[in-house]
Design a protein around this motif. Structure first.
Motif, PDB file in Angstrom:
ATOM      1  N   LYS A  29       0.704  -1.132   0.223  1.00 25.77           N
ATOM      2  CA  LYS A  29      -0.219   0.284   0.446  1.00 25.77           C
ATOM      3  C   LYS A  29       0.673   1.516   0.005  1.00 25.77           C
ATOM      4  CE  LYS A  29      -3.437  -2.160   2.638  1.00 25.77           C
ATOM      5  NZ  LYS A  29      -3.777  -2.069   4.176  1.00 25.77           N
ATOM      6  N   GLY A  30       0.064   2.444  -0.486  1.00 26.67           N
ATOM      7  CA  GLY A  30       0.950   3.790   0.233  1.00 26.67           C
ATOM      8  C   GLY A  30       0.703   4.117   0.952  1.00 26.67           C
ATOM      9  N   PRO A  31       1.998   5.347   1.336  1.00 29.97           N
ATOM     10  CA  PRO A  31       1.934   5.501   2.485  1.00 29.97           C
ATOM     11  C   PRO A  31       0.423   6.221   2.873  1.00 29.97           C
ATOM     12  CG  PRO A  31       3.789   6.484   1.823  1.00 29.97           C
ATOM     13  CD  PRO A  31       2.630   5.569   0.722  1.00 29.97           C
ATOM     14  N   GLN A  32       0.442   5.509   4.631  1.00 29.70           N
ATOM     15  CA  GLN A  32      -0.971   6.299   4.663  1.00 29.70           C
ATOM     16  C   GLN A  32      -0.625   7.641   6.838  1.00 29.70           C
ATOM     17  OE1 GLN A  32      -3.539   3.903   6.633  1.00 29.70           O
ATOM     18  NE2 GLN A  32      -5.158   4.969   6.788  1.00 29.70           N
ATOM     19  N   PHE A  33      -0.543   8.735   6.761  1.00 24.80           N
ATOM     20  CA  PHE A  33      -1.964   9.828   6.831  1.00 24.80           C
ATOM     21  C   PHE A  33      -1.282   9.045   8.820  1.00 24.80           C
ATOM     22  CE2 PHE A  33      -0.945  14.130   9.480  1.00 24.80           C
ATOM     23  CZ  PHE A  33      -2.230  14.099  10.255  1.00 24.80           C
ATOM     24  N   ILE A  34      -0.433   9.248   9.723  1.00 23.90           N
ATOM     25  CA  ILE A  34      -1.595   8.992  11.014  1.00 23.90           C
ATOM     26  C   ILE A  34      -1.497  10.471  12.023  1.00 23.90           C
ATOM     27  CG2 ILE A  34       0.072   7.806  12.745  1.00 23.90           C
ATOM     28  CD1 ILE A  34       1.629   6.380  11.159  1.00 23.90           C
ATOM     29  N   ILE A  35      -0.149  11.023  11.915  1.00 26.54           N
ATOM     30  CA  ILE A  35       0.007  12.219  13.129  1.00 26.54           C
ATOM     31  C   ILE A  35       0.346  13.296  12.248  1.00 26.54           C
ATOM     32  CG2 ILE A  35       1.005  11.115  14.808  1.00 26.54           C
ATOM     33  CD1 ILE A  35      -0.299  12.683  16.545  1.00 26.54           C
ATOM     34  N   ASP A  36       0.456  14.627  12.677  1.00 24.13           N
ATOM     35  CA  ASP A  36       1.019  15.553  12.242  1.00 24.13           C
ATOM     36  C   ASP A  36       1.106  16.969  13.419  1.00 24.13           C
ATOM     37  OD1 ASP A  36      -0.961  17.469  10.612  1.00 24.13           O
ATOM     38  OD2 ASP A  36      -1.133  17.087  12.490  1.00 24.13           O
ATOM     39  N   ILE A  37       2.475  17.976  13.628  1.00 22.13           N
ATOM     40  CA  ILE A  37       2.932  18.417  14.051  1.00 22.13           C
ATOM     41  C   ILE A  37       2.696  19.307  13.672  1.00 22.13           C
ATOM     42  CG2 ILE A  37       4.661  17.427  15.293  1.00 22.13           C
ATOM     43  CD1 ILE A  37       4.062  17.766  18.276  1.00 22.13           C
ATOM     44  N   ARG A  38       3.053  20.594  14.179  1.00 18.71           N
ATOM     45  CA  ARG A  38       3.692  21.849  14.241  1.00 18.71           C
ATOM     46  C   ARG A  38       4.256  22.360  14.990  1.00 18.71           C
ATOM     47  NH1 ARG A  38       1.586  23.439   9.063  1.00 18.71           N
ATOM     48  NH2 ARG A  38      -0.806  22.256   8.922  1.00 18.71           N
ATOM     49  N   SER A  39       6.143  23.253  14.219  1.00 21.98           N
ATOM     50  CA  SER A  39       7.222  23.209  15.490  1.00 21.98           C
ATOM     51  C   SER A  39       6.311  24.594  16.639  1.00 21.98           C
ATOM     52  CB  SER A  39       8.016  24.525  14.358  1.00 21.98           C
ATOM     53  OG  SER A  39       6.782  25.931  14.147  1.00 21.98           O
ATOM     54  N   ASN A  40       4.744  24.721  16.724  1.00 26.56           N
ATOM     55  CA  ASN A  40       5.139  26.004  18.081  1.00 26.56           C
ATOM     56  C   ASN A  40       3.896  25.002  19.105  1.00 26.56           C
ATOM     57  OD1 ASN A  40       2.206  25.162  16.294  1.00 26.56           O
ATOM     58  ND2 ASN A  40       0.970  27.244  16.286  1.00 26.56           N
ATOM     59  N   MET A  41       3.739  23.870  18.724  1.00 26.28           N
ATOM     60  CA  MET A  41       3.782  22.431  19.725  1.00 26.28           C
ATOM     61  C   MET A  41       4.661  21.676  19.767  1.00 26.28           C
ATOM     62  SD  MET A  41      -0.339  21.364  18.278  1.00 26.28           S
ATOM     63  CE  MET A  41      -0.231  20.776  19.661  1.00 26.28           C
ATOM     64  N   ASP A  42       4.998  20.935  21.425  1.00 25.81           N
ATOM     65  CA  ASP A  42       5.975  19.860  21.106  1.00 25.81           C
ATOM     66  C   ASP A  42       5.356  18.377  21.644  1.00 25.81           C
ATOM     67  OD1 ASP A  42       6.007  21.104  24.800  1.00 25.81           O
ATOM     68  OD2 ASP A  42       4.908  20.286  24.015  1.00 25.81           O
ATOM     69  N   LYS A  43       3.837  18.719  21.742  1.00 32.66           N
ATOM     70  CA  LYS A  43       3.458  17.352  21.686  1.00 32.66           C
ATOM     71  C   LYS A  43       1.842  17.266  21.402  1.00 32.66           C
ATOM     72  CE  LYS A  43       2.053  13.771  25.381  1.00 32.66           C
ATOM     73  NZ  LYS A  43       1.806  14.276  27.122  1.00 32.66           N
ATOM     74  N   ARG A  44       2.054  16.355  20.379  1.00 30.62           N
ATOM     75  CA  ARG A  44       0.064  16.121  19.764  1.00 30.62           C
ATOM     76  C   ARG A  44      -0.325  14.344  20.373  1.00 30.62           C
ATOM     77  NH1 ARG A  44      -2.681  17.078  14.831  1.00 30.62           N
ATOM     78  NH2 ARG A  44      -4.845  17.443  14.955  1.00 30.62           N
ATOM     79  N   GLN A  45      -0.960  14.030  20.731  1.00 28.18           N
ATOM     80  CA  GLN A  45      -2.074  12.982  20.723  1.00 28.18           C
ATOM     81  C   GLN A  45      -3.099  12.929  20.153  1.00 28.18           C
ATOM     82  OE1 GLN A  45      -2.162  13.482  25.575  1.00 28.18           O
ATOM     83  NE2 GLN A  45      -1.219  11.413  25.228  1.00 28.18           N
ATOM     84  N   GLY A  46      -3.267  11.806  19.690  1.00 28.61           N
ATOM     85  CA  GLY A  46      -4.406  11.113  19.078  1.00 28.61           C
ATOM     86  C   GLY A  46      -4.562  10.027  19.893  1.00 28.61           C
ATOM     87  N   GLN A  47      -5.408   8.520  18.527  1.00 27.32           N
ATOM     88  CA  GLN A  47      -6.282   7.447  19.192  1.00 27.32           C
ATOM     89  C   GLN A  47      -4.875   6.513  19.526  1.00 27.32           C
ATOM     90  OE1 GLN A  47      -9.224   5.923  17.063  1.00 27.32           O
ATOM     91  NE2 GLN A  47      -9.278   4.967  18.382  1.00 27.32           N
ATOM     92  N   ARG A  48      -4.013   6.347  20.499  1.00 24.92           N
ATOM     93  CA  ARG A  48      -2.983   5.223  20.446  1.00 24.92           C
ATOM     94  C   ARG A  48      -1.824   6.209  20.129  1.00 24.92           C
ATOM     95  NH1 ARG A  48      -1.954   0.506  19.274  1.00 24.92           N
ATOM     96  NH2 ARG A  48      -3.571   0.867  17.318  1.00 24.92           N
ATOM     97  N   VAL A  49      -1.313   7.151  20.127  1.00 22.98           N
ATOM     98  CA  VAL A  49      -0.660   7.649  19.316  1.00 22.98           C
ATOM     99  C   VAL A  49      -0.217   8.845  19.826  1.00 22.98           C
ATOM    100  CG1 VAL A  49      -0.370   6.364  16.642  1.00 22.98           C
ATOM    101  CG2 VAL A  49      -1.179   8.218  17.079  1.00 22.98           C
ATOM    102  N   THR A  50       1.211   8.635  19.989  1.00 24.91           N
ATOM    103  CA  THR A  50       1.805  10.457  20.525  1.00 24.91           C
ATOM    104  C   THR A  50       2.745  10.702  19.562  1.00 24.91           C
ATOM    105  OG1 THR A  50       0.113   9.993  22.555  1.00 24.91           O
ATOM    106  CG2 THR A  50       2.440  11.608  22.624  1.00 24.91           C
TER     107      THR A  50
END
Lengths: 113, 107
Positions: free
Chosen positions: B42-63
């Motif tokens: 399969k092709g790559p699939q987006f999981i999660i992103d973060i911008r430089s003004n943050m140091d942590k971002r949480q999703g479902q089971r992923v950080t």
């Protein structure tokens, strides 16, 4: 469809032949990317379109490779005088622009024999 | 050019354990970072992103954790499942990918 569509899914061609690979991006996505991926490696950047123009074609390996996006939607990657080393999966992705999530197609597996 | 690299090319974890995948980057001007997951065929699939003004971002089971001081990005997967087995790539805003890290989850 809702996703990025690439056709054909598989292509077998003889060495020296010309091939075209097609990418239908998500409607409204202005950014479109082509990659080449060999087994066990990450996607290798080839070219980036913003609208109709190639904003960055620095990844094209040589002048046998060319890509177009004449109306800012569908894109075609063209490979002339194919070589066995061109065998790989060619991936296309689209996004709303730089610094936004990219959506990938399933790829076209090109085999040059 | 920019260097995008991963500390570990392969990672094997037991089902239910937490996984941490690391990524180093060199361009201090990078301001947008994405983790992608690629399953076989399969092709790559987006999981999660973060911008430089943050140091942590949480999703479902992923950080995703971003340390701009040392130019390091990590992806944490909680309670890793067999379906998480894949190759993971970090992308630092220029749509270039490194070699990736292969995560294998043992039942």
């Amino acid at each position: 469809g809702a996703g990025v569509s690439q056709t054909p899914s598989n292509k077998v061609t003889e060495k020296g032949k010309y091939v075209e690979l097609r990418c239908d991006p998500i409607s409204g996505h202005t950014a479109l990317y082509w990659y080449r991926q060999s087994l066990g490696q990450g996607p290798e950047f080839l070219i980036y379109f913003q609208g109709t123009g190639a904003a960055d074609d620095s990844g094209l390996p040589n002048d046998r490779f060319f890509a177009v996006r004449p109306e800012g939607s569908v894109s075609t990657l063209k490979i002339q005088r194919t070589e066995r080393g061109d065998s790989a999966v060619y991936l296309c992705a689209s996004s709303l622009g730089r610094n936004s999530e990219a959506f990938f197609g399933q790829g076209t597996r090109l085999t040059v024999v | 050019g920019e260097s995008v690299g991963l500390h570990l090319p392969t990672l094997s974890v037991q089902e239910g354990d937490n996984s941490i995948i690391n990524c180093a980057y060199s361009n201090s001007a990078s301001d947008y970072f994405i983790w992608y997951k690629q399953e076989s065929g399969k092709g790559p699939q987006f999981i999660i992103d973060i911008r430089s003004n943050m140091d942590k971002r949480q999703g479902q089971r992923v950080t995703v954790l971003l340390n701009k001081t040392v130019k390091h990005l990590s992806l944490q997967i909680a309670a890793t499942q067999p379906g998480d087995s894949a190759v993971y790539f970090c992308e630092v805003g220029d749509m270039r990918f490194g070699a990736g890290t292969r995560l294998t989850v043992k039942p």
